[in-house]
Structure formats: structure tokens, C-alpha cells
Design a protein around this motif. Structure first.
Motif, mmCIF file in Angstrom:
data_model
loop_
_atom_site.group_PDB
_atom_site.id
_atom_site.type_symbol
_atom_site.label_atom_id
_atom_site.label_comp_id
_atom_site.label_asym_id
_atom_site.label_seq_id
_atom_site.Cartn_x
_atom_site.Cartn_y
_atom_site.Cartn_z
ATOM 1 N N VAL A 1 40.418 21.614 36.388
ATOM 2 C CA VAL A 1 40.597 20.244 36.880
ATOM 3 C C VAL A 1 39.501 19.863 37.881
ATOM 4 O O VAL A 1 38.952 18.657 37.747
ATOM 5 N N SER A 2 38.825 20.491 38.783
ATOM 6 C CA SER A 2 37.762 20.258 39.496
ATOM 7 C C SER A 2 36.780 19.907 38.852
ATOM 8 O O SER A 2 36.224 18.931 39.103
ATOM 9 N N GLU A 3 36.203 20.660 37.771
ATOM 10 C CA GLU A 3 35.110 20.299 36.978
ATOM 11 C C GLU A 3 35.180 18.951 36.190
ATOM 12 O O GLU A 3 34.134 18.347 36.104
ATOM 13 N N GLU A 4 36.387 18.723 35.946
ATOM 14 C CA GLU A 4 36.521 17.459 34.707
ATOM 15 C C GLU A 4 36.991 16.475 35.844
ATOM 16 O O GLU A 4 36.166 15.302 35.436
ATOM 17 N N LEU A 5 37.837 16.368 36.777
ATOM 18 C CA LEU A 5 38.238 15.125 37.613
ATOM 19 C C LEU A 5 37.370 14.972 38.723
ATOM 20 O O LEU A 5 37.542 13.880 39.180
ATOM 21 N N GLY A 6 37.148 16.061 39.316
ATOM 22 C CA GLY A 6 36.280 15.821 40.562
ATOM 23 C C GLY A 6 37.163 15.292 41.723
ATOM 24 O O GLY A 6 38.185 15.582 41.879
ATOM 25 N N ASP A 7 36.429 14.110 42.122
ATOM 26 C CA ASP A 7 37.015 13.677 43.554
ATOM 27 C C ASP A 7 38.013 12.447 42.907
ATOM 28 O O ASP A 7 38.413 11.758 43.748
ATOM 29 N N ALA A 8 38.283 12.491 41.867
ATOM 30 C CA ALA A 8 39.415 11.202 41.403
ATOM 31 C C ALA A 8 40.751 11.650 41.593
ATOM 32 O O ALA A 8 41.659 11.055 41.383
ATOM 33 N N VAL A 9 40.920 13.003 41.928
ATOM 34 C CA VAL A 9 42.112 13.606 42.407
ATOM 35 C C VAL A 9 42.077 13.841 43.936
ATOM 36 O O VAL A 9 40.878 14.238 44.648
ATOM 37 N N ASP A 10 43.057 13.672 44.591
ATOM 38 C CA ASP A 10 43.170 13.872 46.298
ATOM 39 C C ASP A 10 43.300 15.222 46.638
ATOM 40 O O ASP A 10 43.072 15.574 47.544
ATOM 41 N N MET A 11 44.062 16.049 45.752
ATOM 42 C CA MET A 11 44.189 17.456 46.074
ATOM 43 C C MET A 11 44.484 18.271 44.863
ATOM 44 O O MET A 11 44.970 17.641 44.046
ATOM 45 N N ILE A 12 43.909 19.471 44.923
ATOM 46 C CA ILE A 12 44.231 20.442 43.969
ATOM 47 C C ILE A 12 44.996 21.597 44.160
ATOM 48 O O ILE A 12 44.359 22.338 45.194
ATOM 49 N N LEU A 13 46.103 22.098 43.736
ATOM 50 C CA LEU A 13 46.808 23.225 44.321
ATOM 51 C C LEU A 13 46.431 24.349 43.188
ATOM 52 O O LEU A 13 46.770 24.254 42.169
ATOM 53 N N ASP A 14 46.046 25.411 43.662
ATOM 54 C CA ASP A 14 45.274 26.457 42.700
ATOM 55 C C ASP A 14 46.347 27.488 42.822
ATOM 56 O O ASP A 14 46.979 28.247 43.820
ATOM 57 N N GLY A 15 47.174 27.531 41.458
ATOM 58 C CA GLY A 15 48.318 28.499 41.240
ATOM 59 C C GLY A 15 47.895 29.537 40.340
ATOM 60 O O GLY A 15 48.892 30.148 39.763
ATOM 61 N N GLY A 16 46.721 29.586 40.119
ATOM 62 C CA GLY A 16 46.142 30.545 38.925
ATOM 63 C C GLY A 16 46.132 30.119 37.689
ATOM 64 O O GLY A 16 46.538 28.981 37.590
ATOM 65 N N ALA A 17 45.904 31.021 36.725
ATOM 66 C CA ALA A 17 45.897 30.757 35.292
ATOM 67 C C ALA A 17 47.274 30.308 34.956
ATOM 68 O O ALA A 17 48.290 31.151 35.187
ATOM 69 N N CYS A 18 47.567 29.269 34.000
ATOM 70 C CA CYS A 18 48.697 29.062 33.360
ATOM 71 C C CYS A 18 49.139 30.052 32.557
ATOM 72 O O CYS A 18 48.460 30.773 31.682
ATOM 73 N N GLN A 19 50.385 30.530 32.438
ATOM 74 C CA GLN A 19 50.772 31.700 31.765
ATOM 75 C C GLN A 19 51.186 31.020 30.210
ATOM 76 O O GLN A 19 51.141 32.199 29.334
ATOM 77 N N VAL A 20 51.742 30.114 29.879
ATOM 78 C CA VAL A 20 52.031 29.507 28.522
ATOM 79 C C VAL A 20 50.647 29.002 27.716
ATOM 80 O O VAL A 20 50.536 29.415 26.812
#
Length: 330
Positions: free
Chosen positions: A153-172
Motif C-alpha cells: 500500500v505504501s509503495e503504490e499509494l504513498g501519501d494519497a492515504v492518511d494512515m496505513i494500519l499494518d496487520g501483517g500479510a493477508c491470509q486469504v
């Protein structure tokens, strides 16, 4: 934008940002979502702007509990309650007729709304803290590879998002199954981790499938993930039967091409011209790692990504659906 650890304070701050009409990326069990207050059309407009997504493409609204269905749907049929009771929290979105007050900005101008309860502790904590519905498509540029890690998310959207919550790798690792219950018969709009057979067993009814005939999805109905090109790397990508892979590789290498190979059967040595990523042989594990593998290969400045064609079985239906949109057939 640097991802943050989702402790209690971070969750509370994220909920406050959503109330202010701002964007928060958060993990679900499927992929990372780009969230906004689903009741705020201006906030929802920010999702479309950040992603570069056409505004007539509907968004799925994430809710905290089954009782919240009645906040968004004009009617909640028994079939919806049966599916929700069996599969929620989980990777299933249900399409229902919307209440008049549900913003058309969320539904892409349609009179239906997609709803689901995600099966991830961070997403559920955020929904509880926020206290409302969160509209959230995948947190990536429109039609590109969906993010399954916060760094994506950080790599692709950068500062276009106001916050990124890091919950690890998605399981599905692939987007939710979408079932349309807004009409007279249940209809599969997008395959996912939850299979057709599992849904039919709960409903005791046969689903209308997209591949069944040309009118499986009625004209004018739009749903997430239905573009001809979607989930795609910027590097050209091709899927190929295993029996053709070796010959194709030999030809491409002879022509001086740099190739990325995503394969679970073919044993190919890594060289300066060929970057090989081994895929798991089980469908669930394959799905969980698919997007991260495509992103890794896409970052290597290759001429072509080759993907070994997976089995054409029900367990692999969602994977084949995503690959059919991310790659071209050999």
C-alpha cells in the motif's frame, strides 16, 4: 506514508480520521482495503481519486456485525442471513437492494449495495471503534495488483492515504467471493475463497454462474473486479500450460529476453535471464502468495512474466479468475 502498528491508540486515531472524511488503509483476511466513511459521499470520492477508479464502479461496505445489514439493505432476505451466519466474519460479500439513504457514490449509481464482515482482528477493531460502515476496495491503483502487505500500500499509494494500519500479510490473499441476492435467484458475481459448492450447500439452491451463459451477469450490472484487465502487473504477463513452458522459455531466452517465471511444477534453474519463483501446489497457499509474487516479479524490470496455468477446477476458480484478468493466454 509509513505503515503503523495497529495498537489501541492507532486504531482510535484511524477511526477519528475516518470520521473526518479521510482515508485509512487497513488489513482484511483477503487484501488490504482503502477505507472511507461509507455514509460520507465526499469521503468516498477520495477513494476514487486516490485509486484512479471510475466513479461508476461500486464499493463494498464493511460492517461490524450481522445486525448492521439492516442499516444498509432495504430488505434482508433469509438467504442473506443464512450466508452471513455461516460465513461471516469471512471473505464473502453479499449484494442486496440498498436503502434510499445509502449514497449512490458507494454503489456506483446502482440501487444495490455490497456488504461483508471481514475476518481480521484489526479490521474488526477499526469497525467497532468507528461505529459505522467503511467502504473499502483494495488499496491499490485501479486495475493493478492488489496489496496483501502494508508495504504494498505504501509503495503504490504513498501519501494519497492518511494512515496505513499494518496487520501483517493477508491470509486469504484474493478478494472476497461476491454473491448477488438482490434478484429472484442467487448469482455468483465473483469467485473467491468460499466456493460455489459451499454456498449452494447453505442456500440449498443452485447459483447462476458467470460462465454459464452470456447473460449470467445482466447488462448494466457492475461489480468489483469485473474489468477485462484487472489485478495486473505493469510488466506484460502470460499464462501458459506447463507442457509449453520449457519451449517458450527456450525461445524467449534465445531472443535475449529477461523472463520471470511463476511455476509450481516445472523445475527451472535460476539464471541471469530467468528469475524463478516457486508457487505452492495447494490452492489456498497459492492464492495467499499470488499477488506478492506478481509484485516481486513486476519490480525486476523484466520483459515478460510467465505464469504456469493452474488446474481448471473449482478449488482454483478464484485464482484462475484473477489470472485471466492479470495475464493473457499463451
Amino acid at each position: 506514508m509509513k505503515p503503523v502498528f495497529p495498537d489501541t491508540n492507532a486504531i482510535a486515531h484511524a477511526a477519528d480520521l475516518l470520521r473526518q472524511g479521510r482515508l485509512v488503509a487497513f488489513p482484511t483476511e483477503t487484501v488490504y482495503g482503502l477505507g472511507a466513511d461509507a455514509s460520507n459521499p465526499d469521503a468516498v470520492a477520495g477513494i476514487f481519486k486516490a485509486k484512479g477508479r471510475p466513479t461508476d464502479h461500486p464499493l463494498i461496505v464493511h460492517i461490524a456485525d450481522i445486525d448492521s445489514l439492516a442499516d444498509w439493505a432495504s430488505t434482508v432476505p433469509d438467504a442473506a442471513l443464512k450466508l452471513a451466519d455461516r460465513f461471516w466474519p469471512g471473505p464473502l460479500a453479499i449484494i442486496l437492494n440498498k436503502k434510499p439513504e445509502v449514497p449512490l457514490a458507494v454503489t456506483g449509481g446502482q440501487q444495490t449495495v455490497g456488504l461483508r464482515i471481514p475476518d481480521h482482528p484489526v479490521a474488526l477493531a477499526l469497525l467497532k471503534s468507528f461505529g459505522g460502515g467503511i467502504a473499502a476496495p483494495s488499496a491499490n491503483r485501479f486495475c493493478r495488483i492488489s496489496p496483501t502487505q502494508a508495504a504494498h500500500v505504501s509503495e503504490e499509494l504513498g501519501d494519497a492515504v492518511d494512515m496505513i494500519l499494518d496487520g501483517g500479510a493477508c491470509q486469504v490473499g484474493v478478494e472476497s467471493t461476491i454473491i448477488d441476492l438482490s434478484g429472484n435467484r442467487p448469482r455468483l458475481l465473483r469467485p473467491g475463497h468460499i466456493t460455489t459448492q459451499e454456498i449452494e450447500a447453505v442456500l440449498q439452491a443452485e447459483l447462476i454462474l458467470p460462465a454459464a451463459n452470456a447473460v449470467a451477469i445482466p447488462a448494466g450490472v457492475r461489480t468489483p473486479g469485473m474489468m477485462d484487465v484487472h489485478y495486473a502487473p505493469t510488466t506484460p504477463a502470460m499464462r501458459c500450460p506447463v507442457e509449453q513452458l520449457q519451449e517458450m522459455l527456450t525461445t524467449l531466452i534465445g531472443n535475449g529476453k529477461k523472463i520471470g517465471l511463476l511455476s509450481y511444477q516445472l523445475d527451472i534453474a535460476q539464471t541471469s535471464q530467468v528469475r524463478v519463483l516457486r508457487s505452492p501446489e495447494q490452492a489456498g497457499d497459492y492464492a495467499q502468495r499470488l499477488y506478492a509474487a506478481l509484485r516481486e516479479l513486476d519490480s525486476l524490470q523484466l520483459d515478460l512474466i510467465l505464469v504456469e496455468q493452474p488446474p481448471q477446477t473449482e478449488l482454483w476458480r478464484a485464482i484462475n479468475d484473477r489470472l485471466s484478468k492479470a495475464t493473457v493466454a499463451a
